[in-house]
Design a protein around this motif. Structure first.
Motif, PDB file in Angstrom:
ATOM      1  N   GLN A  83     -11.974  14.155   8.914  1.00 32.16           N
ATOM      2  CA  GLN A  83     -11.100  13.972   7.950  1.00 32.16           C
ATOM      3  C   GLN A  83     -11.732  14.884   6.875  1.00 32.16           C
ATOM      4  O   GLN A  83     -12.436  15.796   6.693  1.00 32.16           O
ATOM      5  CB  GLN A  83     -11.302  13.138   7.169  1.00 32.16           C
ATOM      6  CG  GLN A  83      -9.637  11.800   7.807  1.00 32.16           C
ATOM      7  CD  GLN A  83     -10.174  10.084   7.626  1.00 32.16           C
ATOM      8  OE1 GLN A  83     -10.515   9.330   7.405  1.00 32.16           O
ATOM      9  NE2 GLN A  83      -9.067   9.898   8.360  1.00 32.16           N
ATOM     10  N   SER A  84     -10.470  15.028   5.017  1.00 36.37           N
ATOM     11  CA  SER A  84     -11.588  15.325   3.968  1.00 36.37           C
ATOM     12  C   SER A  84     -12.416  17.089   4.271  1.00 36.37           C
ATOM     13  O   SER A  84     -12.413  18.015   4.271  1.00 36.37           O
ATOM     14  CB  SER A  84     -12.216  15.018   3.395  1.00 36.37           C
ATOM     15  OG  SER A  84     -13.166  13.670   3.176  1.00 36.37           O
ATOM     16  N   VAL A  85     -13.749  16.422   4.011  1.00 41.57           N
ATOM     17  CA  VAL A  85     -14.667  17.491   4.289  1.00 41.57           C
ATOM     18  C   VAL A  85     -14.349  18.635   5.615  1.00 41.57           C
ATOM     19  O   VAL A  85     -14.598  19.497   5.855  1.00 41.57           O
ATOM     20  CB  VAL A  85     -16.162  17.429   4.555  1.00 41.57           C
ATOM     21  CG1 VAL A  85     -17.400  17.730   4.637  1.00 41.57           C
ATOM     22  CG2 VAL A  85     -16.587  16.368   2.422  1.00 41.57           C
ATOM     23  N   GLY A  86     -14.337  17.697   6.654  1.00 39.05           N
ATOM     24  CA  GLY A  86     -14.235  18.555   8.164  1.00 39.05           C
ATOM     25  C   GLY A  86     -12.121  19.080   7.354  1.00 39.05           C
ATOM     26  O   GLY A  86     -12.615  20.880   8.292  1.00 39.05           O
ATOM     27  N   GLY A  87     -11.940  18.975   6.731  1.00 33.62           N
ATOM     28  CA  GLY A  87     -10.389  19.756   5.853  1.00 33.62           C
ATOM     29  C   GLY A  87     -11.426  21.442   5.963  1.00 33.62           C
ATOM     30  O   GLY A  87     -10.282  22.237   5.477  1.00 33.62           O
ATOM     31  N   ASP A  88     -12.055  20.878   5.193  1.00 34.29           N
ATOM     32  CA  ASP A  88     -13.089  22.269   3.743  1.00 34.29           C
ATOM     33  C   ASP A  88     -13.460  22.886   5.520  1.00 34.29           C
ATOM     34  O   ASP A  88     -13.604  23.906   4.928  1.00 34.29           O
ATOM     35  CB  ASP A  88     -13.732  21.812   2.999  1.00 34.29           C
ATOM     36  CG  ASP A  88     -13.129  20.935   2.376  1.00 34.29           C
ATOM     37  OD1 ASP A  88     -12.393  20.892   1.611  1.00 34.29           O
ATOM     38  OD2 ASP A  88     -14.148  19.753   1.874  1.00 34.29           O
ATOM     39  N   LEU A  89     -14.149  22.825   6.047  1.00 35.24           N
ATOM     40  CA  LEU A  89     -15.004  22.996   7.388  1.00 35.24           C
ATOM     41  C   LEU A  89     -13.971  24.213   8.025  1.00 35.24           C
ATOM     42  O   LEU A  89     -14.014  25.247   8.055  1.00 35.24           O
ATOM     43  CB  LEU A  89     -15.826  22.585   7.654  1.00 35.24           C
ATOM     44  CG  LEU A  89     -17.090  22.023   7.330  1.00 35.24           C
ATOM     45  CD1 LEU A  89     -17.368  21.206   8.470  1.00 35.24           C
ATOM     46  CD2 LEU A  89     -17.538  22.941   7.395  1.00 35.24           C
ATOM     47  N   GLU A  90     -12.296  23.740   8.523  1.00 35.09           N
ATOM     48  CA  GLU A  90     -11.646  24.242   8.554  1.00 35.09           C
ATOM     49  C   GLU A  90     -11.001  25.298   7.980  1.00 35.09           C
ATOM     50  O   GLU A  90     -10.854  26.582   7.945  1.00 35.09           O
ATOM     51  CB  GLU A  90     -10.205  23.435  10.177  1.00 35.09           C
ATOM     52  CG  GLU A  90     -10.704  22.954  10.414  1.00 35.09           C
ATOM     53  CD  GLU A  90      -9.050  22.646  10.950  1.00 35.09           C
ATOM     54  OE1 GLU A  90      -8.105  22.536  10.580  1.00 35.09           O
ATOM     55  OE2 GLU A  90      -9.556  21.199  11.671  1.00 35.09           O
ATOM     56  N   ASP A  91     -10.436  25.408   6.366  1.00 30.95           N
ATOM     57  CA  ASP A  91     -10.464  26.110   5.703  1.00 30.95           C
ATOM     58  C   ASP A  91     -11.458  26.962   6.307  1.00 30.95           C
ATOM     59  O   ASP A  91     -10.739  28.075   5.521  1.00 30.95           O
ATOM     60  CB  ASP A  91     -10.720  25.246   4.943  1.00 30.95           C
ATOM     61  CG  ASP A  91      -8.902  24.690   3.910  1.00 30.95           C
ATOM     62  OD1 ASP A  91      -7.876  24.626   4.975  1.00 30.95           O
ATOM     63  OD2 ASP A  91      -9.006  23.706   3.744  1.00 30.95           O
ATOM     64  N   GLY A  92     -12.647  27.058   5.584  1.00 28.44           N
ATOM     65  CA  GLY A  92     -13.789  27.601   5.710  1.00 28.44           C
ATOM     66  C   GLY A  92     -13.791  28.415   6.895  1.00 28.44           C
ATOM     67  O   GLY A  92     -13.864  30.016   6.677  1.00 28.44           O
TER      68      GLY A  92
END
Length: 287
Positions: A83-92
């Motif tokens: 969830q959330s922070v994982g989305g940041d990792l995917e975006d990066g």
């Protein structure tokens, strides 16, 4: 005549010796450098991998990899649930050129694949059950499984329960899915300025993950990276560093701006850098 026979025998012995020395030079398809396609999926079969911890140094390690090696991770079937922070990792990761494509229970993952838990933040048991179902639904094709807790999933009251459930989930999947590889992610930190709000519990689980799995799997040490190897802390408790968190000056691409305290999303610029070690973790799992 006897001299001719001796010469003939000599040449025959030399030929036999050369033939023997050339035997066994074909590469083992299970060696770490294997790039043969899986006949069932058409994607590359990962190698043996390299177990261990990927922390801050993983950022430079990824930068130093040849592009041909980096691109290998696109051909391994990796399932990432978060969830959330994982989305940041995917975006990066996408900003670095490595996009995770959507998958679910009914759509077969191919290459880098990701999905957000339907279980809410704060429900680690629900997330683990959902992860288990997704991995088993795609057991015929999945190569690398990646589970990430959210920053609200672990607290002082559930540390041991979470450890026990997580270990059982991993052990069960390792038994039920042939050849599966795991990337474990240490639980993300939040920003604290006045009191600890669960970071010590996350540190406890992170250390347990490393002690339990580092000899057989890859550990992505997100806490080490978020805290700049322990440079950012409140007392003895780690926190995400100011330059890594989502703020007005550098917000998360899709999660907005964090509250002054108690959240831990990644600034878009930081996510670009931090995700490199995440990609390196996947590479180590399958190289």
């Amino acid at each position: 005549m006897q001299l001719v026979m001796k010469k003939l025998l000599f040449f025959l012995l030399v030929f036999a010796s050369l033939s023997c020395s050339n035997s066994g030079t074909e590469p083992d398809p299970k060696d770490s450098g294997n790039t043969d396609p899986d006949p069932n999926t058409g994607t590359e079969i990962p190698g043996k991998g390299q177990a261990g911890i990927v922390g801050l140094s993983g950022i430079a390690d990824w930068d130093n990899l040849p592009k041909t090696e980096k691109d290998r991770i696109k051909s391994w079937n990796s399932i990432f649930m978060h969830q959330s922070v994982g989305g940041d990792l995917e975006d990066g990761a996408e900003a670095n050129g490595y996009k995770f494509e959507y998958f679910d229970l009914s759509s077969t993952p191919k290459g880098l694949s990701g999905n957000v838990f339907s279980a809410s933040n704060g429900d680690p048991m629900g997330k683990m059950e959902e992860f288990r179902k997704n991995i088993l639904a795609h057991k015929a094709v999945v190569n690398i499984a990646i589970f990430k807790f959210g920053y609200a999933d672990i607290n002082d009251n559930n540390i041991e329960v979470v450890k026990t459930a997580y270990k059982k989930m991993i052990d069960d999947l390792r038994t039920q899915v042939t050849g599966i590889r795991f990337v474990h992610i240490t639980p993300p930190l939040i920003y604290i300025t006045s009191k600890d709000d669960g970071n010590a519990a996350k540190m406890n689980v992170a250390q347990w993950m490393k002690d339990t799995f580092k000899d057989k799997d890859v550990i992505y040490e997100l806490e080490e990276i978020e805290s700049n190897n322990g440079a950012c802390k409140l007392g003895n408790v780690l926190r995400i560093c100011e330059e890594n968190r989502s703020t007005v000056g550098c917000s998360s691409k899709n999660q907005g701006v964090d509250a002054p305290e108690g959240q831990g999303h990644l600034c878009e610029k930081a996510a670009l850098r931090i995700s490199k070690a995440f990609l390196m973790s996947i590479y180590n799992a399958g190289k």
